[in-house]
Scaffold this motif. Structure first.
Motif, short mmCIF file in Angstrom:
data_model
loop_
_atom_site.label_atom_id
_atom_site.label_comp_id
_atom_site.label_asym_id
_atom_site.label_seq_id
_atom_site.Cartn_x
_atom_site.Cartn_y
_atom_site.Cartn_z
N LYS A 1 66.31 -13.66 -20.64
CA LYS A 1 67.52 -13.95 -19.87
C LYS A 1 67.49 -15.37 -19.32
O LYS A 1 68.48 -16.09 -19.34
CB LYS A 1 67.70 -12.94 -18.73
CG LYS A 1 68.08 -11.55 -19.20
CD LYS A 1 68.20 -10.61 -18.03
CE LYS A 1 68.39 -9.17 -18.44
NZ LYS A 1 69.53 -8.90 -19.26
N MET A 2 66.32 -15.79 -18.83
CA MET A 2 66.19 -17.13 -18.28
C MET A 2 66.36 -18.20 -19.36
O MET A 2 66.94 -19.25 -19.11
CB MET A 2 64.84 -17.29 -17.57
CG MET A 2 64.73 -16.47 -16.30
SD MET A 2 63.10 -16.58 -15.53
CE MET A 2 63.35 -17.98 -14.45
N ALA B 1 70.19 -18.29 -20.28
CA ALA B 1 71.11 -18.70 -19.21
C ALA B 1 71.19 -20.22 -19.09
O ALA B 1 70.18 -20.91 -19.17
CB ALA B 1 70.67 -18.09 -17.88
N ILE C 1 70.98 -20.42 -13.33
CA ILE C 1 70.36 -19.28 -12.65
C ILE C 1 70.39 -19.57 -11.15
O ILE C 1 69.96 -20.65 -10.73
CB ILE C 1 68.89 -19.09 -13.10
CG1 ILE C 1 68.83 -18.83 -14.61
CG2 ILE C 1 68.23 -17.97 -12.32
CD1 ILE C 1 67.42 -18.93 -15.18
N GLU D 1 75.74 -12.37 -15.04
CA GLU D 1 74.92 -11.17 -14.93
C GLU D 1 74.12 -11.24 -13.64
O GLU D 1 73.53 -12.28 -13.32
CB GLU D 1 73.97 -11.06 -16.12
CG GLU D 1 73.15 -9.80 -16.13
CD GLU D 1 72.26 -9.67 -17.35
OE1 GLU D 1 71.46 -8.72 -17.38
OE2 GLU D 1 72.34 -10.51 -18.27
N ILE E 1 69.08 -12.29 -8.65
CA ILE E 1 69.22 -13.40 -9.59
C ILE E 1 70.55 -13.26 -10.32
O ILE E 1 70.87 -12.19 -10.84
CB ILE E 1 68.08 -13.40 -10.63
CG1 ILE E 1 66.73 -13.40 -9.93
CG2 ILE E 1 68.21 -14.59 -11.56
CD1 ILE E 1 65.56 -13.27 -10.87
N PHE F 1 72.63 -14.79 -13.48
CA PHE F 1 72.47 -15.55 -14.72
C PHE F 1 73.85 -15.94 -15.24
O PHE F 1 74.67 -15.06 -15.53
CB PHE F 1 71.78 -14.71 -15.80
CG PHE F 1 70.39 -14.24 -15.44
CD1 PHE F 1 69.30 -15.06 -15.65
CD2 PHE F 1 70.18 -12.98 -14.90
CE1 PHE F 1 68.01 -14.62 -15.32
CE2 PHE F 1 68.91 -12.53 -14.58
CZ PHE F 1 67.82 -13.35 -14.80
N TYR G 1 75.70 -17.48 -18.35
CA TYR G 1 75.44 -17.80 -19.76
C TYR G 1 76.45 -18.79 -20.34
O TYR G 1 76.12 -19.58 -21.20
CB TYR G 1 75.42 -16.53 -20.59
CG TYR G 1 74.35 -15.55 -20.16
CD1 TYR G 1 73.00 -15.86 -20.31
CD2 TYR G 1 74.67 -14.34 -19.56
CE1 TYR G 1 72.00 -14.99 -19.89
CE2 TYR G 1 73.68 -13.46 -19.15
CZ TYR G 1 72.36 -13.79 -19.32
OH TYR G 1 71.38 -12.93 -18.90
#
Length: 168
Positions: A19-20, A23, A26, A52, A83, A85, A87
């Motif tokens: 995910k990191m 993205a 963040i 997200e 957190i 995210f 995108y």
């Protein structure tokens, strides 16, 4: 043989890392004290913005960040941290969270990681002030259009003036 708990943690770290990596932006925030209704409202706004929103164990996020070579984020991973995210738009998470925090003082922006740079709270608030990408593009196109429209108007006026002189 690895314990089942370790395998689960490694899978969770891999999920966070993925995910990191994906993205563009963040944002870390502290959410403690929000009511269920407020949290639901926040999640809805984030979803509508294509962001997200998750809560992970800080140690797992720290491990994922280290695996990606992100330094400086771990000092912000203290206490209950959520957190967001982003995108598509790197500033969308900051914008939505900052806007929500204005009317819900329990939500605090902690830090951010946008396109390879770690930002502190003050810098995240500055990021939140950046308009969405489509608005910036529209402004840019508008600034291109105005001089072109003026040029077309001027050329048209010159042509009409010359036609008026020929007709006399």
């Amino acid at each position: 043989m690895q314990s089942k708990n370790r395998v689960l943690k490694e899978a969770k770290v891999a999920e966070i890392r993925e995910k990191m990596e994906k993205a563009q932006g963040i944002i870390l925030s502290e959410y403690q004290g929000l009511t269920v209704e407020q949290d639901t409202e926040l999640r809805k706004k984030l979803r509508e913005a294509g962001v997200e929103y998750r809560v992970y164990k800080n140690t797992l996020v720290t491990l994922a960040a280290k695996e990606l070579g992100i330094e400086g984020l771990e000092k912000h991973l203290q206490g209950p941290v959520s957190i967001a995210f982003g995108y598509e738009d790197p500033t969308a998470p900051a914008r939505v969270l900052a806007d929500f925090a204005k009317s819900n003082k329990k939500l605090e922006l902690k830090a951010g990681y946008v396109q390879g740079v770690v930002y502190d709270t003050a810098q995240v608030k500055e990021l939140a002030a950046i308009p969405p990408r489509d608005v910036l593009i529209a402004k840019l196109l508008g600034s291109f259009k105005a001089p072109l429209s003026n040029l077309a108007y001027l050329l048209n006026a010159i042509a009409e003036k010359k036609q008026g002189e020929v007709a006399e």
